[in-house]
Design an enzyme around this catalytic site. Structure first.
Site, PDB file in Angstrom:
ATOM      1  CE  LYS A   1      -3.628  -2.477   2.318  1.00 32.66           C
ATOM      2  NZ  LYS A   1      -4.829  -2.570   3.447  1.00 32.66           N
TER       3      LYS A   1
ATOM      4  CE1 TYR B   1      -9.705  -3.516   0.726  1.00 27.49           C
ATOM      5  CE2 TYR B   1      -8.805  -1.383  -0.377  1.00 27.49           C
ATOM      6  CZ  TYR B   1      -8.613  -2.439   0.309  1.00 27.49           C
ATOM      7  OH  TYR B   1      -7.541  -2.764   1.155  1.00 27.49           O
TER       8      TYR B   1
ATOM      9  CG  ASN C   1      -3.655  -2.576   7.078  1.00 26.30           C
ATOM     10  OD1 ASN C   1      -3.356  -2.312   5.671  1.00 26.30           O
ATOM     11  ND2 ASN C   1      -4.491  -3.355   7.366  1.00 26.30           N
TER      12      ASN C   1
ATOM     13  CG  HIS D   1      -5.069  -6.499  -0.313  1.00 29.60           C
ATOM     14  ND1 HIS D   1      -6.107  -6.457   0.334  1.00 29.60           N
ATOM     15  CD2 HIS D   1      -5.102  -7.339  -1.182  1.00 29.60           C
ATOM     16  CE1 HIS D   1      -7.098  -7.399  -0.245  1.00 29.60           C
ATOM     17  NE2 HIS D   1      -6.558  -7.816  -1.328  1.00 29.60           N
TER      18      HIS D   1
ATOM     19  CD  GLU E   1      -8.645  -9.589  -3.428  1.00 23.84           C
ATOM     20  OE1 GLU E   1      -7.600  -9.546  -3.193  1.00 23.84           O
ATOM     21  OE2 GLU E   1      -9.667  -9.404  -2.601  1.00 23.84           O
TER      22      GLU E   1
HETATM   23  P1  DAT Z   1      -7.600  -7.076   5.734  1.00 27.93           P
HETATM   24  O1  DAT Z   1      -6.825  -5.885   4.761  1.00 27.93           O
HETATM   25  O2  DAT Z   1      -7.111  -7.588   6.804  1.00 27.93           O
HETATM   26  O3  DAT Z   1      -8.253  -8.079   4.640  1.00 27.93           O
HETATM   27  P2  DAT Z   1     -10.317  -5.698   5.491  1.00 27.93           P
HETATM   28  O4  DAT Z   1     -10.757  -6.595   4.038  1.00 27.93           O
HETATM   29  O5  DAT Z   1     -11.326  -6.271   6.637  1.00 27.93           O
HETATM   30  O6  DAT Z   1      -9.076  -6.228   6.248  1.00 27.93           O
HETATM   31  O7  DAT Z   1     -10.442  -4.159   5.451  1.00 27.93           O
HETATM   32  C1  DAT Z   1      -9.423  -3.940   4.360  1.00 27.93           C
HETATM   33  C2  DAT Z   1      -8.768  -2.597   4.911  1.00 27.93           C
HETATM   34  O8  DAT Z   1      -9.880  -1.634   5.004  1.00 27.93           O
HETATM   35  C3  DAT Z   1      -7.762  -2.851   5.873  1.00 27.93           C
HETATM   36  O9  DAT Z   1      -6.770  -3.328   5.441  1.00 27.93           O
HETATM   37  C4  DAT Z   1      -8.037  -1.534   6.529  1.00 27.93           C
HETATM   38  C5  DAT Z   1      -9.026  -1.042   6.463  1.00 27.93           C
HETATM   39  N1  DAT Z   1     -10.079  -0.809   7.441  1.00 27.93           N
HETATM   40  C6  DAT Z   1     -10.880  -2.257   7.931  1.00 27.93           C
HETATM   41  N2  DAT Z   1     -11.493  -1.968   9.026  1.00 27.93           N
HETATM   42  C7  DAT Z   1     -11.335  -0.774   9.338  1.00 27.93           C
HETATM   43  C8  DAT Z   1     -11.888   0.006  10.420  1.00 27.93           C
HETATM   44  N3  DAT Z   1     -12.776  -0.399  11.236  1.00 27.93           N
HETATM   45  N4  DAT Z   1     -11.547   1.488  10.466  1.00 27.93           N
HETATM   46  C9  DAT Z   1     -10.658   1.931   9.569  1.00 27.93           C
HETATM   47  N5  DAT Z   1     -10.052   1.317   8.521  1.00 27.93           N
HETATM   48  C10 DAT Z   1     -10.300  -0.254   8.346  1.00 27.93           C
HETATM   49 MG    MG Z   2      -9.596  -8.009   3.059  1.00 27.41          MG
END
Ligand code: DAT
Ligand code: MG
Length: 144
Positions: free
Chosen positions: A9, A49, A117, A120, A131
């Protein structure tokens, strides 16, 4: 051979962690099938997303993901989908274990809230196929 999509990212790229992440992929023995640096677009992020579009943090997530270039690729190997998720660590860096990419290089969300973070990874083989098609399909082979 199983494949997954990974993204370094914008924060990972800005902080000079591209080599560190790629090193971990290669050290693990996974094969880099595709690799590209580009800017994410709003349209691709909305497809990628799809499940998160209605979340309150989605606008912030799009801003973060378009704040600079990303490095995006496809890697292959045995059980690579779940292995790569384990290598990344859990979503919130606060809970990510040391030794994982998120646990080694990212911090808990600050006052401003966003989760930065670094990386991805697709969360299932179905998601990986979906994806990979979004980012490397016919219409998106390259931005160049
Ligand atoms: P991951 O990236 O671990 O698969 P995810 O698919 O649930 O997690 O979410 C995608 C991204 O969205 C994640 O890397 C960071 C952001 N995100 C997820 N939950 C969030 C939250 N509660 N507040 C802010 N950003 C969030
Ligand atoms: Mg995810």
């Amino acid at each position: 051979m199983e494949k997954t999509l990974f993204i370094i990212k914008p924060d990972g790229v800005k902080r000079g962690l591209v080599g560190e992440v790629i090193k971990r992929i290669e050290r693990r023995g996974f094969i880099i099938e595709k690799l590209d640096m580009r800017m994410a677009t709003q349209e691709l992020l909305e497809q990628h997303y799809e499940a998160l579009i209605k979340k309150p943090f989605f606008p912030e997530l799009k801003d973060y993901m378009t704040s600079g270039p990303i490095v995006i690729g496809v890697i292959s190997g045995n059980r690579v989908v779940s292995s790569w998720r384990t290598m990344m660590g859990v979503t919130n860096p606060k809970d990510a274990l040391p030794g994982t990419i998120r646990g080694d290089f990212a911090q808990a969300p600050g006052e401003e809230g966003g989760i930065f973070n670094i990386v991805h990874g697709s969360d299932s083989t179905e998601a990986a196929k979906r994806e990979i098609a979004i980012w490397f399909g016919q219409s998106n082979k390259s931005t160049k």
